[in-house]
Design a protein around this motif. Structure first.
Motif, PDB file in Angstrom:
ATOM      1  N   GLY A  10       0.822  -1.204   0.000  1.00  0.00           N
ATOM      2  CA  GLY A  10       0.000   0.000   0.000  1.00  0.00           C
ATOM      3  C   GLY A  10       0.848   1.241   0.000  1.00  0.00           C
ATOM      4  N   LEU A  11       0.201   2.350   0.303  1.00  0.00           N
ATOM      5  CA  LEU A  11       0.864   3.649   0.365  1.00  0.00           C
ATOM      6  C   LEU A  11       1.178   3.972   1.820  1.00  0.00           C
ATOM      7  CD1 LEU A  11       1.713   6.384  -0.887  1.00  0.00           C
ATOM      8  CD2 LEU A  11      -0.681   7.117  -0.588  1.00  0.00           C
ATOM      9  N   VAL A  12       2.408   4.350   2.061  1.00  0.00           N
ATOM     10  CA  VAL A  12       2.828   4.686   3.419  1.00  0.00           C
ATOM     11  C   VAL A  12       3.754   5.896   3.354  1.00  0.00           C
ATOM     12  CG1 VAL A  12       4.793   3.091   3.369  1.00  0.00           C
ATOM     13  CG2 VAL A  12       3.772   3.732   5.565  1.00  0.00           C
ATOM     14  N   GLU A  88      12.920   5.535  -1.447  1.00  0.00           N
ATOM     15  CA  GLU A  88      13.629   4.730  -2.444  1.00  0.00           C
ATOM     16  C   GLU A  88      13.299   3.243  -2.350  1.00  0.00           C
ATOM     17  OE1 GLU A  88      14.955   6.784  -0.196  1.00  0.00           O
ATOM     18  OE2 GLU A  88      16.808   5.958   0.707  1.00  0.00           O
ATOM     19  N   GLU A  89      12.519   2.880  -1.343  1.00  0.00           N
ATOM     20  CA  GLU A  89      12.096   1.487  -1.206  1.00  0.00           C
ATOM     21  C   GLU A  89      10.738   1.238  -1.866  1.00  0.00           C
ATOM     22  OE1 GLU A  89      12.811   1.335   3.076  1.00  0.00           O
ATOM     23  OE2 GLU A  89      14.524   0.004   2.642  1.00  0.00           O
ATOM     24  N   THR A  90      10.256   2.232  -2.563  1.00  0.00           N
ATOM     25  CA  THR A  90       9.065   2.038  -3.374  1.00  0.00           C
ATOM     26  C   THR A  90       9.359   1.000  -4.445  1.00  0.00           C
ATOM     27  OG1 THR A  90       8.219   4.268  -3.009  1.00  0.00           O
ATOM     28  CG2 THR A  90       7.539   3.155  -5.038  1.00  0.00           C
ATOM     29  N   GLN A 111       2.407  -4.052  -4.405  1.00  0.00           N
ATOM     30  CA  GLN A 111       3.023  -2.735  -4.561  1.00  0.00           C
ATOM     31  C   GLN A 111       3.178  -2.055  -3.207  1.00  0.00           C
ATOM     32  OE1 GLN A 111       4.058  -0.974  -7.514  1.00  0.00           O
ATOM     33  NE2 GLN A 111       4.915   0.431  -5.970  1.00  0.00           N
ATOM     34  N   VAL A 112       4.368  -1.557  -2.973  1.00  0.00           N
ATOM     35  CA  VAL A 112       4.647  -0.727  -1.806  1.00  0.00           C
ATOM     36  C   VAL A 112       5.097   0.640  -2.309  1.00  0.00           C
ATOM     37  CG1 VAL A 112       6.143  -0.378   0.198  1.00  0.00           C
ATOM     38  CG2 VAL A 112       5.231  -2.659  -0.312  1.00  0.00           C
ATOM     39  N   THR A 113       4.391   1.665  -1.900  1.00  0.00           N
ATOM     40  CA  THR A 113       4.733   3.026  -2.295  1.00  0.00           C
ATOM     41  C   THR A 113       4.997   3.850  -1.043  1.00  0.00           C
ATOM     42  OG1 THR A 113       3.350   2.873  -4.271  1.00  0.00           O
ATOM     43  CG2 THR A 113       3.982   5.081  -3.543  1.00  0.00           C
ATOM     44  N   VAL A 114       6.195   4.403  -0.975  1.00  0.00           N
ATOM     45  CA  VAL A 114       6.587   5.219   0.172  1.00  0.00           C
ATOM     46  C   VAL A 114       6.670   6.668  -0.292  1.00  0.00           C
ATOM     47  CG1 VAL A 114       8.238   5.557   2.037  1.00  0.00           C
ATOM     48  CG2 VAL A 114       7.920   3.269   1.031  1.00  0.00           C
ATOM     49  N   SER A 115       5.713   7.450   0.145  1.00  0.00           N
ATOM     50  CA  SER A 115       5.628   8.825  -0.344  1.00  0.00           C
ATOM     51  C   SER A 115       4.824   9.670   0.626  1.00  0.00           C
ATOM     52  CB  SER A 115       4.966   8.854  -1.719  1.00  0.00           C
ATOM     53  OG  SER A 115       4.779  10.190  -2.159  1.00  0.00           O
TER      54      SER A 115
END
Length: 116
Positions: A10-12, A88-90, A111-115
């Protein structure tokens, strides 16, 4: 044939945490190793954490102290706890299972999104 189903992506926000799960279609005792890999856009797939059935768990240097791989044998599930995530781990994170005599298998990825 082995099915691996990942979930938990997810988005984190940067500095946040996620726990990924990988549910296997058969006993994880049957695998020589299980692990987590990731693939960022435009980059090759890289390993993140490896859990052999015997021996020491291994972590990629950049995740040591922040990520933890674990297993629940009763649920045939492997987890990846990810803390203090960085942009950068997205990536798409994949579960991998290596068998003793039937090759290796991959999940479909999560999907992992880090933003922020």
């Amino acid at each position: 044939q082995v099915q691996l189903v990942e979930s938990g992506g997810g988005l984190v926000q940067p500095g946040g945490s996620l726990r990924l799960s990988c549910a296997a279609s058969r006993s994880i005792f049957s695998f020589s190793t299980m692990g987590w890999y990731r693939q960022a856009p435009g980059k090759e797939r890289e390993w993140v954490a490896i859990m052999p059935s015997r021996g020491l768990i291994k972590y990629e240097d950049s995740v040591k102290g922040r990520f933890a791989i674990s297993r629940d044998n009763a649920k045939n599930t492997v987890y990846l706890q990810m803390n203090n995530l960085k942009p950068e781990e997205t990536a798409v994170y994949y579960c991998n299972a290596d068998t003793y005599d039937s090759g290796q298998f991959w999940g479909q990825g999560t999907q992992v999104t880090v933003s922020s």
